[in-house]
Structure formats: C-alpha cells, structure tokens
Scaffold this active site. Structure first.
Site, PDB file in Angstrom:
ATOM      1  N   CYS A  44       0.808  -1.230   0.000  1.00 40.22           N
ATOM      2  CA  CYS A  44       0.000   0.000   0.000  1.00 40.22           C
ATOM      3  C   CYS A  44       0.838   1.276   0.000  1.00 40.22           C
ATOM      4  CB  CYS A  44      -0.930   0.023   1.205  1.00 40.22           C
ATOM      5  SG  CYS A  44      -2.182  -1.235   1.077  1.00 40.22           S
TER       6      CYS A  44
HETATM    7  N1  CO8 Z   1     -20.089 -10.111   7.196  1.00 39.18           N
HETATM    8  C1  CO8 Z   1     -20.635 -10.254   8.429  1.00 39.18           C
HETATM    9  N2  CO8 Z   1     -19.884 -10.444   9.529  1.00 39.18           N
HETATM   10  C2  CO8 Z   1     -18.553 -10.513   9.374  1.00 39.18           C
HETATM   11  C3  CO8 Z   1     -17.935 -10.382   8.120  1.00 39.18           C
HETATM   12  C4  CO8 Z   1     -18.761 -10.180   6.989  1.00 39.18           C
HETATM   13  N3  CO8 Z   1     -18.258 -10.051   5.758  1.00 39.18           N
HETATM   14  N4  CO8 Z   1     -16.596 -10.491   8.272  1.00 39.18           N
HETATM   15  C5  CO8 Z   1     -16.368 -10.674   9.575  1.00 39.18           C
HETATM   16  N5  CO8 Z   1     -17.550 -10.707  10.256  1.00 39.18           N
HETATM   17  C6  CO8 Z   1     -17.753 -10.910  11.691  1.00 39.18           C
HETATM   18  C7  CO8 Z   1     -16.560 -11.599  12.324  1.00 39.18           C
HETATM   19  O1  CO8 Z   1     -16.698 -13.007  12.216  1.00 39.18           O
HETATM   20  C8  CO8 Z   1     -16.637 -11.149  13.762  1.00 39.18           C
HETATM   21  O2  CO8 Z   1     -17.586 -11.930  14.457  1.00 39.18           O
HETATM   22  P1  CO8 Z   1     -17.338 -12.329  15.987  1.00 39.18           P
HETATM   23  O3  CO8 Z   1     -17.258 -11.016  16.733  1.00 39.18           O
HETATM   24  O4  CO8 Z   1     -18.526 -13.154  16.304  1.00 39.18           O
HETATM   25  O5  CO8 Z   1     -16.024 -13.050  15.996  1.00 39.18           O
HETATM   26  C9  CO8 Z   1     -17.221  -9.729  13.649  1.00 39.18           C
HETATM   27  O6  CO8 Z   1     -17.825  -9.651  12.349  1.00 39.18           O
HETATM   28  C10 CO8 Z   1     -16.144  -8.649  13.764  1.00 39.18           C
HETATM   29  O7  CO8 Z   1     -15.020  -9.007  12.919  1.00 39.18           O
HETATM   30  P2  CO8 Z   1     -13.672  -8.213  12.896  1.00 39.18           P
HETATM   31  O8  CO8 Z   1     -13.202  -8.008  14.296  1.00 39.18           O
HETATM   32  O9  CO8 Z   1     -12.739  -8.870  11.925  1.00 39.18           O
HETATM   33  O10 CO8 Z   1     -14.177  -6.847  12.258  1.00 39.18           O
HETATM   34  P3  CO8 Z   1     -13.498  -5.446  12.295  1.00 39.18           P
HETATM   35  O11 CO8 Z   1     -14.422  -4.498  12.931  1.00 39.18           O
HETATM   36  O12 CO8 Z   1     -12.084  -5.480  12.774  1.00 39.18           O
HETATM   37  O13 CO8 Z   1     -13.439  -5.067  10.734  1.00 39.18           O
HETATM   38  C11 CO8 Z   1     -11.842  -4.976   8.930  1.00 39.18           C
HETATM   39  C12 CO8 Z   1     -12.717  -5.857   9.836  1.00 39.18           C
HETATM   40  C13 CO8 Z   1     -12.758  -4.123   8.079  1.00 39.18           C
HETATM   41  C14 CO8 Z   1     -10.998  -5.862   8.046  1.00 39.18           C
HETATM   42  C15 CO8 Z   1     -10.951  -4.077   9.805  1.00 39.18           C
HETATM   43  O14 CO8 Z   1     -10.302  -4.829  10.796  1.00 39.18           O
HETATM   44  C16 CO8 Z   1      -9.893  -3.314   9.037  1.00 39.18           C
HETATM   45  O15 CO8 Z   1     -10.150  -2.664   8.048  1.00 39.18           O
HETATM   46  N6  CO8 Z   1      -8.648  -3.305   9.535  1.00 39.18           N
HETATM   47  C17 CO8 Z   1      -7.555  -2.542   8.979  1.00 39.18           C
HETATM   48  C18 CO8 Z   1      -7.108  -3.184   7.774  1.00 39.18           C
HETATM   49  C19 CO8 Z   1      -6.083  -2.415   7.004  1.00 39.18           C
HETATM   50  O16 CO8 Z   1      -5.919  -1.243   7.032  1.00 39.18           O
HETATM   51  N7  CO8 Z   1      -5.378  -3.148   6.260  1.00 39.18           N
HETATM   52  C20 CO8 Z   1      -4.461  -2.608   5.380  1.00 39.18           C
HETATM   53  C21 CO8 Z   1      -4.180  -3.708   4.484  1.00 39.18           C
HETATM   54  S1  CO8 Z   1      -4.178  -3.275   2.891  1.00 39.18           S
HETATM   55  C22 CO8 Z   1      -2.552  -3.352   2.318  1.00 39.18           C
HETATM   56  O17 CO8 Z   1      -1.590  -3.182   2.962  1.00 39.18           O
HETATM   57  C23 CO8 Z   1      -2.407  -3.726   0.904  1.00 39.18           C
HETATM   58  C24 CO8 Z   1      -1.838  -5.068   0.788  1.00 39.18           C
HETATM   59  C25 CO8 Z   1      -1.527  -5.357  -0.642  1.00 39.18           C
HETATM   60  C26 CO8 Z   1      -2.749  -5.412  -1.510  1.00 39.18           C
HETATM   61  C27 CO8 Z   1      -3.470  -6.686  -1.426  1.00 39.18           C
HETATM   62  C28 CO8 Z   1      -4.389  -6.877  -2.596  1.00 39.18           C
HETATM   63  C29 CO8 Z   1      -5.329  -8.025  -2.536  1.00 39.18           C
END
Ligand code: CO8
Length: 372
Positions: free
Chosen positions: A155
């Site tokens: 990124c």
């Molecule tokens: N629908 C419904 N529920 C879901 C879903 C879904 N799709 N996905 C997860 N849940 C559930 C989970 O199972 C969990 O349930 P439980 O509490 O019962 O365990 C609950 O929702 C909460 O899950 P999370 O704790 O995972 O949810 P978050 O609030 O943390 O949100 C995110 C998830 C959106 C992924 C968030 O953590 C996030 O955005 N984090 C930061 C990520 C970030 O900035 N990453 C940067 C990476 S990008 C990068 O560097 C580029 C890499 C190279 C490119 C790659 C190309 C492919």
C-alpha cells in the site's frame, strides 16, 4: 531545488460491484457449501459457513462498492474470481494499458508531453509479471526516452515511488518523472473468505514530478517534508510468488491470497502512522491548524477518522480528510493518490496538505505538501 507534483491522472475500470451484489454471490456460495457438506456439518466434522452482510461491510470498513477490471466471474458462485484472457506478447499488457491511460491524464494535467519524461516508475502492490518491467513497457508505449523500473511496497508503493522520483530529480538522473500505480488487486482476493472478500478494487493512478522551476501546470504540490518507514509484520501477508509452482500441493492454498489480522493491523498501524505524520509536521513547523487536507491511505473509514483526529486534534470535516474508499474500496497504494486527484481544486496557494500511505510490510510514508 524544490520538487513538485505537477499533475495527476486516474483510470477507473468500467465495472462496479456493490456490496449487495458481492454479498448475494457469497451467501449463495455459503448455501451451496453448507448443503453439500450437511452430513459432515451435522457430525461436527466440518464447520458451517456464515453469511456475509452489506451492513457489516459498510459499518466495519466504510466500503459501499468497488471498481473491477472483470466483473462477471467474481459474481459467479461457482467461480468467484476475475477471468482475464491472456494477451499475446505483441499486445499491451492489461496493467500497462491501465497505466498508460492514467499517465496520459497526468501528463495533460502537468502541461507536459511525453518528450519531457525521462523516467517512468511503476509502483504498486503486484506486477502481473516480473520482466520485462511494466514500467519499461509503458515507457515504450508512450514513446518516452530515459529509463524505467518497477517497484513493489504494497500500500505504500505510490508514496515510496514519489520519493524515489523526487530523489532522481534532485540527483540529476531525471528531470521529469511519471510515477504510475496500476493496482490490479481482485486476482489476489479470496472471494470465499468472509473476512476479506469485500476489501479491494482495481484502479490506476499516475503522478508527474519535476523541478518547480520547470513546472507550468495549474495545480502543483511542493514536497516540503517526506519520510518513509517500515517495520516487519506478518499481520498482512500473501505468499503468492513464482516459487509456488515448485510446491504443487499448496499452490492454491489460502495463504497464497491476501490475508490479514485486521484488528491487529488497526491497533499497531494507527499509532505508527499518527506518530509519523506528527513528526513530519513538527520537522517543518506546520501546525494542525495549517493542515488544509489529509490525503490518507484508503483502507478503512474508521481508521482514517482515528488518524485524522489524532493529527488534527479535532474531528475532521469530510472536506479536510476526503474519503474515496466508499466508492473505490481499498485500492492499495493508489488510494491516497485518488483522494488527492479528486479533492484539490479548491486549495489556495500556501495551503499545507498531508499525503500518507500505510499498509503491508508494515510500510508507511508521509509527505507534507504545500499547494503552490
Ligand atoms: N459479514 C458479516 N460479519 C462478518 C464479516 C462479513 N463479511 N466479516 C467478519 N464478520 C464478523 C466476524 O466473524 C466477527 O464476528 P465475531 O465477533 O462473532 O467473531 C465480527 O464480524 C467482527 O469481525 P472483525 O473483528 O474482523 O471486524 P473489524 O471491525 O475489525 O473489521 C476490517 C474488519 C474491516 C478488516 C478491519 O479490521 C480493518 O479494516 N482493519 C484494517 C485493515 C487495514 O488497514 N489493512 C491494510 C491492508 S491493505 C494493504 O496493505 C495492501 C496489501 C496489498 C494489496 C493486497 C491486494 C489483494
């Protein structure tokens, strides 16, 4: 010598996928999987899959839709990946084609012609092949002289690319540089993984950099501070690579796609990035009140809100910290460039802005830019 960003360009793919469309396909896949494995699920041998939801995606990330280079097969529950026809070597590759469109826009915005360009840097999360470099293919397609190379920093590729361009200009190895970010991310998404199937989209951006003394364009950003930083982490990882085919049993395993520990990334990257931005502001004595715009990496709306509040000491308005991830999703290194490209027309001479990326590596980079 001062280096300016004198033009930007944006190629947006023709197809968009809404959360509802993506979730409908995912949930159909879940139904198919669960009914196919119903006996094993009942016997406790296989875990039943859970539905995804548009409400969760929008609330957790801010993403409402994403642009993609190929839509149909992503939304086919039997396929769930983009399908591209391989092109013959004599044709422009897809990544170069996207890059050329963004590059031509950036050249026009910078009031430059291809004759002015003497360095092409392709900076992105993945290149579709290793050689010949996509940058050299684009250099050839544009008809530019000089030199070119590809570089990969997930990124932070675009911002690291901009710093490389600025250093080439300062050292005299180039006068006018194109930095191009053709991000084709959809092939790396595991569309069967509920945690990450919604995160990424495809796009290409481009910037032109040059010595301020040669710049004639309407909108220019002078680089007044810059600092990249890296810190190793496995919390965002993909093991895709050319060595995979030597281990045929695991060639298509989940670790060959994008995988992240989203919560850990959130917790670890936020302080790192806030500290980096504040240190750059201090270095050039720019206060929070001086900052007119924060062009932040576009991964998660809540993350951006947190960083903006930490840096500005107040909740930012939507104008101060523009969001494009609602429409484009996470476009890796291109995200902060799209934000700048779309949200700079109202700036005034002397306004200070922040361009900041963060992501896998970890890698982050902050530039303080003064609107000329
Ligand atoms: N629908 C419904 N529920 C879901 C879903 C879904 N799709 N996905 C997860 N849940 C559930 C989970 O199972 C969990 O349930 P439980 O509490 O019962 O365990 C609950 O929702 C909460 O899950 P999370 O704790 O995972 O949810 P978050 O609030 O943390 O949100 C995110 C998830 C959106 C992924 C968030 O953590 C996030 O955005 N984090 C930061 C990520 C970030 O900035 N990453 C940067 C990476 S990008 C990068 O560097 C580029 C890499 C190279 C490119 C790659 C190309 C492919």
């Amino acid at each position: 010598m001062s280096v300016v960003i004198s033009g930007t360009g944006l190629f947006t793919p023709p197809n968009s996928i809404s959360n509802d469309e993506l979730v409908a396909c995912f949930n159909q896949y879940v139904d198919n999987f669960n009914s196919e494995h119903c006996d094993a699920i009942e016997a406790g041998e296989v875990t039943a899959l859970s539905y995804s939801s548009s409400e969760f995606i929008e609330k957790a990330s801010g993403i409402k839709s994403r642009f993609v280079m190929s839509k149909e097969d992503i939304l086919n529950p039997e396929i769930m990946r983009p399908t591209f026809t391989e092109r013959p070597n004599e044709e422009l590759s897809m990544q170069a084609e996207m890059g050329v469109i963004a590059a031509k826009q950036a050249l026009a915005a910078a009031n430059k012609t291809v004759e002015d360009i003497d360095l092409v840097i392709v900076a992105c999360a993945y290149t579709q092949r290793y050689y010949p470099a996509i940058a050299i293919e684009i250099q050839n397609a544009l008809g530019a002289s000089g030199w070119g190379f590809d570089m990969i920093v997930a990124c932070s590729a675009a911002t690291f690319g901009i710093i490389n361009a600025a250093n080439a200009i300062r050292s005299g190895t180039a006068k006018t540089v194109l930095v191009i970010n053709p991000e084709i991310l959809t092939p790396q998404i595991n569309y069967r993984d509920r945690d990450s199937h919604f995160i990424f989209g495809d796009v290409a951006t481009a910037t032109v950099l040059e010595d301020q003394s040669t710049a004639t364009s309407e909108h220019q950003f002078k680089i007044i501070a810059e600092q990249p930083i890296t810190q190793f982490s496995n919390n965002i990882r993909s093991n895709i690579g050319y060595i995979n085919k030597c281990s045929p049993d695991t060639i298509d395993a989940d670790d060959k796609y994008f995988i992240q520990q989203g919560r850990k990334v959130f917790k670890e990257v936020l302080p790192m990035v806030s500290k980096l931005i504040i240190a750059q502001m201090d270095k050039v004595q720019v206060s929070a009140n001086d900052i007119k715009r924060l062009y932040l990496h576009q991964a998660n709306i809540n993350m951006n809100g947190f960083i903006a509040k930490k840096v500005l000491g107040r909740v930012p308005s939507i104008i101060e910290a523009p969001i494009i991830l609602d429409e484009y999703a996470n476009t890796s290194s291109a995200g902060c460039i799209i934000a700048l490209h779309k949200h700079h027309q109202d700036l005034n001479s002397g306004d200070k802005t922040v361009l900041c990326s963060f992501g896998a590596g970890y890698s982050a980079c902050c530039l303080i830019l003064e609107y000329v």
